[in-house]
Write a protein that holds these residues in place. Structure first.
Motif, PDB file in Angstrom:
ATOM      1  N   ILE A   1      -3.928 -16.971 -46.152  1.00  0.00           N
ATOM      2  CA  ILE A   1      -3.265 -17.950 -45.287  1.00  0.00           C
ATOM      3  C   ILE A   1      -2.508 -18.910 -46.189  1.00  0.00           C
ATOM      4  N   ILE A   2      -1.211 -18.966 -46.022  1.00  0.00           N
ATOM      5  CA  ILE A   2      -0.400 -19.831 -46.877  1.00  0.00           C
ATOM      6  C   ILE A   2       0.069 -21.029 -46.068  1.00  0.00           C
ATOM      7  N   ILE A   3      -0.394 -22.212 -46.464  1.00  0.00           N
ATOM      8  CA  ILE A   3      -0.001 -23.424 -45.750  1.00  0.00           C
ATOM      9  C   ILE A   3       1.078 -24.123 -46.577  1.00  0.00           C
ATOM     10  N   ILE A   4       2.224 -24.377 -45.965  1.00  0.00           N
ATOM     11  CA  ILE A   4       3.289 -25.072 -46.681  1.00  0.00           C
ATOM     12  C   ILE A   4       3.360 -26.501 -46.165  1.00  0.00           C
ATOM     13  N   ASP A   5       2.988 -27.447 -47.030  1.00  0.00           N
ATOM     14  CA  ASP A   5       3.068 -28.854 -46.653  1.00  0.00           C
ATOM     15  C   ASP A   5       4.495 -29.335 -46.908  1.00  0.00           C
ATOM     16  N   ASP A   6       5.225 -29.535 -45.803  1.00  0.00           N
ATOM     17  CA  ASP A   6       6.643 -29.868 -45.881  1.00  0.00           C
ATOM     18  C   ASP A   6       6.836 -31.369 -46.112  1.00  0.00           C
ATOM     19  N   GLY A   7       6.303 -31.857 -47.234  1.00  0.00           N
ATOM     20  CA  GLY A   7       6.481 -33.270 -47.576  1.00  0.00           C
ATOM     21  C   GLY A   7       5.837 -34.249 -46.610  1.00  0.00           C
ATOM     22  N   SER A   8       4.617 -33.931 -46.161  1.00  0.00           N
ATOM     23  CA  SER A   8       3.936 -34.818 -45.215  1.00  0.00           C
ATOM     24  C   SER A   8       3.668 -36.180 -45.837  1.00  0.00           C
ATOM     25  N   THR A   9       3.638 -37.210 -44.985  1.00  0.00           N
ATOM     26  CA  THR A   9       3.358 -38.542 -45.488  1.00  0.00           C
ATOM     27  C   THR A   9       1.940 -38.989 -45.115  1.00  0.00           C
ATOM     28  N   ASP A  10       1.207 -38.129 -44.409  1.00  0.00           N
ATOM     29  CA  ASP A  10      -0.177 -38.479 -44.062  1.00  0.00           C
ATOM     30  C   ASP A  10      -1.145 -37.711 -44.965  1.00  0.00           C
ATOM     31  N   LYS A  11      -2.351 -37.466 -44.502  1.00  0.00           N
ATOM     32  CA  LYS A  11      -3.360 -36.843 -45.361  1.00  0.00           C
ATOM     33  C   LYS A  11      -3.341 -35.307 -45.307  1.00  0.00           C
ATOM     34  N   THR A  12      -2.213 -34.730 -44.879  1.00  0.00           N
ATOM     35  CA  THR A  12      -2.157 -33.272 -44.730  1.00  0.00           C
ATOM     36  C   THR A  12      -2.504 -32.537 -46.036  1.00  0.00           C
ATOM     37  N   TRP A  13      -1.935 -32.998 -47.168  1.00  0.00           N
ATOM     38  CA  TRP A  13      -2.167 -32.266 -48.418  1.00  0.00           C
ATOM     39  C   TRP A  13      -3.634 -32.328 -48.837  1.00  0.00           C
ATOM     40  N   GLU A  14      -4.289 -33.477 -48.597  1.00  0.00           N
ATOM     41  CA  GLU A  14      -5.720 -33.592 -48.906  1.00  0.00           C
ATOM     42  C   GLU A  14      -6.499 -32.550 -48.109  1.00  0.00           C
ATOM     43  N   THR A  15      -6.137 -32.394 -46.829  1.00  0.00           N
ATOM     44  CA  THR A  15      -6.806 -31.395 -45.995  1.00  0.00           C
ATOM     45  C   THR A  15      -6.573 -29.997 -46.557  1.00  0.00           C
ATOM     46  N   VAL A  16      -5.324 -29.720 -46.933  1.00  0.00           N
ATOM     47  CA  VAL A  16      -5.007 -28.400 -47.494  1.00  0.00           C
ATOM     48  C   VAL A  16      -5.845 -28.155 -48.750  1.00  0.00           C
ATOM     49  N   SER A  17      -5.913 -29.167 -49.627  1.00  0.00           N
ATOM     50  CA  SER A  17      -6.690 -29.018 -50.859  1.00  0.00           C
ATOM     51  C   SER A  17      -8.139 -28.720 -50.564  1.00  0.00           C
ATOM     52  N   SER A  18      -8.724 -29.453 -49.598  1.00  0.00           N
ATOM     53  CA  SER A  18     -10.152 -29.234 -49.355  1.00  0.00           C
ATOM     54  C   SER A  18     -10.377 -27.871 -48.706  1.00  0.00           C
ATOM     55  N   LEU A  19      -9.463 -27.438 -47.825  1.00  0.00           N
ATOM     56  CA  LEU A  19      -9.600 -26.110 -47.214  1.00  0.00           C
ATOM     57  C   LEU A  19      -9.494 -25.017 -48.272  1.00  0.00           C
ATOM     58  N   SER A  20      -8.557 -25.189 -49.217  1.00  0.00           N
ATOM     59  CA  SER A  20      -8.364 -24.138 -50.212  1.00  0.00           C
ATOM     60  C   SER A  20      -9.489 -24.168 -51.249  1.00  0.00           C
ATOM     61  N   GLY A  21     -10.163 -25.340 -51.362  1.00  0.00           N
ATOM     62  CA  GLY A  21     -11.329 -25.390 -52.233  1.00  0.00           C
ATOM     63  C   GLY A  21     -12.474 -24.555 -51.660  1.00  0.00           C
ATOM     64  N   ASP A  22     -12.546 -24.506 -50.320  1.00  0.00           N
ATOM     65  CA  ASP A  22     -13.633 -23.768 -49.664  1.00  0.00           C
ATOM     66  C   ASP A  22     -13.427 -22.271 -49.702  1.00  0.00           C
ATOM     67  N   SER A  23     -12.172 -21.849 -49.744  1.00  0.00           N
ATOM     68  CA  SER A  23     -11.937 -20.409 -49.626  1.00  0.00           C
ATOM     69  C   SER A  23     -10.708 -19.993 -50.424  1.00  0.00           C
TER      70      SER A  23
ATOM     71  N   LYS B   1       3.498 -28.803 -56.047  1.00  0.00           N
ATOM     72  CA  LYS B   1       2.287 -28.194 -56.594  1.00  0.00           C
ATOM     73  C   LYS B   1       1.705 -27.182 -55.626  1.00  0.00           C
ATOM     74  N   THR B   2       0.764 -26.382 -56.125  1.00  0.00           N
ATOM     75  CA  THR B   2       0.181 -25.337 -55.278  1.00  0.00           C
ATOM     76  C   THR B   2      -1.335 -25.314 -55.418  1.00  0.00           C
ATOM     77  N   GLU B   3      -1.999 -24.698 -54.467  1.00  0.00           N
ATOM     78  CA  GLU B   3      -3.447 -24.459 -54.522  1.00  0.00           C
ATOM     79  C   GLU B   3      -3.678 -22.966 -54.368  1.00  0.00           C
ATOM     80  N   ASN B   4      -4.537 -22.397 -55.189  1.00  0.00           N
ATOM     81  CA  ASN B   4      -4.863 -20.964 -55.147  1.00  0.00           C
ATOM     82  C   ASN B   4      -3.652 -20.054 -55.305  1.00  0.00           C
ATOM     83  N   LEU B   5      -2.571 -20.596 -55.874  1.00  0.00           N
ATOM     84  CA  LEU B   5      -1.365 -19.806 -56.085  1.00  0.00           C
ATOM     85  C   LEU B   5      -0.776 -20.227 -57.418  1.00  0.00           C
ATOM     86  N   LYS B   6      -0.061 -19.309 -58.067  1.00  0.00           N
ATOM     87  CA  LYS B   6       0.676 -19.718 -59.259  1.00  0.00           C
ATOM     88  C   LYS B   6       2.147 -19.779 -58.893  1.00  0.00           C
TER      89      LYS B   6
END
Ligand code: UDP
Ligand code: MG
Length: 317
Positions: free
Chosen positions: A41-63, A307-312
């Motif tokens: 599952i590839i989530i692209i954070d399109d420059g969010s100004t809220d906590k979206t990227w933090e959520t993405v980071s924690s989700l990608s940390g889990d799996s 930056k990316t999570e779980n991707l190069k």
């Protein structure tokens, strides 16, 4: 290729969706697992100004299967989709909204159509626009009518919720244009398409990120990207004004030679205004095309990854 053992990529463009992203992902995961395929599952954070990227980071940390890409600023949904398609490694790629308005329960059916009926593109089409407020559904209707007349693309009820086979994704990634319109591109590409109807769900949280201004810009981009009809429209306008000027010219000459050519100020004023507006309108349309040429010749990238999570970064093809 054996499609049964292949990889499925889900591409989710998100912009300020921290309120609903966790719920979206868990629902999507449930239905993706039901397909039995391996997945990412590839989530692209399109420059969010809220906590979206933090959520993405924690989700990608889990799996491991959940991957995140953060763009350097808000590039718009079209660019976010283009980013996802560049990074997706799957044999099939599903593009869908991150706000659960595209029902995840459709995923297994779309995958089956790809596996069993060898569809190259499975398009989810809206059978209604959900419980959208009157004004925004009216806005959408006007938008589709404009696009249809100016570009010949029939997009009503089409959505960005689509499954694409690898070869379609590769074809999409080969297009070098900067200003992108996903639905138009897919319709232009061809390939074997199968449609599945769905009804749009109410937004489960957050708010729609489309302003009327953005919609107008999208309508202009889409129309000018897919046809030169607006330019031909200028020629037609020219022919009409020529015909009118012949008629009025004949009338004026007749008046002159019959010796009654004193009045006629009204005609002069109307003609001035009319020709002035036609010229301005024509210049405006030509201007839009020139600005498109300007955008394209600069050859700037469609998106910039911060930056990316779980991707190069090298995973992008
Ligand atoms: N979106 C995005 N970038 C933007 C605006 C929206 O990636 O600049 C995402 C948004 O997070 C959502 C999807 O695109 O996942 C559809 O957006 P939205 O729900 O605002 O549009 P609508 O459902 O009203 O068409
Ligand atoms: Mg939405």
């Amino acid at each position: 290729m054996n499609r049964e053992t292949s990889l499925l990529s889900i591409v989710l463009p998100v912009f300020n969706e921290s309120g609903i992203l966790k719920k979206s992902i868990s629902e999507i995961l449930k239905h993706v697992k039901a397909t039995g395929l391996s997945y990412e599952i590839i989530i692209i954070d399109d420059g969010s100004t809220d906590k979206t990227w933090e959520t993405v980071s924690s989700l990608s940390g889990d799996s491991e299967e959940i991957k995140g890409i953060k763009l350097s600023r808000n590039f718009g949904k079209e660019s976010a989709i283009a980013t996802g398609l560049q990074f997706a490694a799957g044999d099939a790629v599903i593009v869908m909204d991150g706000d659960l308005q595209h029902p995840p329960e459709l995923i297994p059916r779309m995958v089956r159509l790809w596996l069993d009926e060898k569809a190259d593109i499975v398009e989810a089409v809206k059978d209604d626009r959900g419980d959208e407020p009157f004004m925004s559904s009216l806005r959408a209707k006007v938008f589709y009518v404009i696009i249809k007349y100016l570009s010949g693309l029939k997009l009503d009820n089409s959505s960005d919720f689509k499954l694409l086979d690898r070869k379609v994704v590769d074809a999409c990634n080969q297009l070098s244009e900067r200003v992108r319109f996903f639905r138009g591109i897919i319709s232009w590409l061809g390939f074997r398409k199968v449609k599945v109807p769905f009804s749009v769900r109410k937004r489960a949280g957050g708010r729609s990120g489309w302003s009327t201004g953005q919609l107008i810009k999208l309508a202009i981009d889409a129309s000018t990207a897919f046809s030169s009809i607006p330019l031909h429209f200028i020629t037609v306008l020219g022919i009409i004004t020529l015909a009118l000027s012949l008629i009025i010219g004949t009338q004026t000459l007749y008046m002159k030679f019959s010796g009654q050519a004193v009045s006629g100020f009204t005609t002069v004023i109307i003609l001035l205004l009319f020709i002035g507006s036609v010229l301005m309108l024509s210049l405006g349309i030509i201007g839009i095309y020139i600005s498109r040429i300007f955008e394209e010749v600069k050859r700037r990238p469609v998106f910039i990854v911060e930056k990316t999570e779980n991707l190069k970064a090298t995973d992008s093809k």
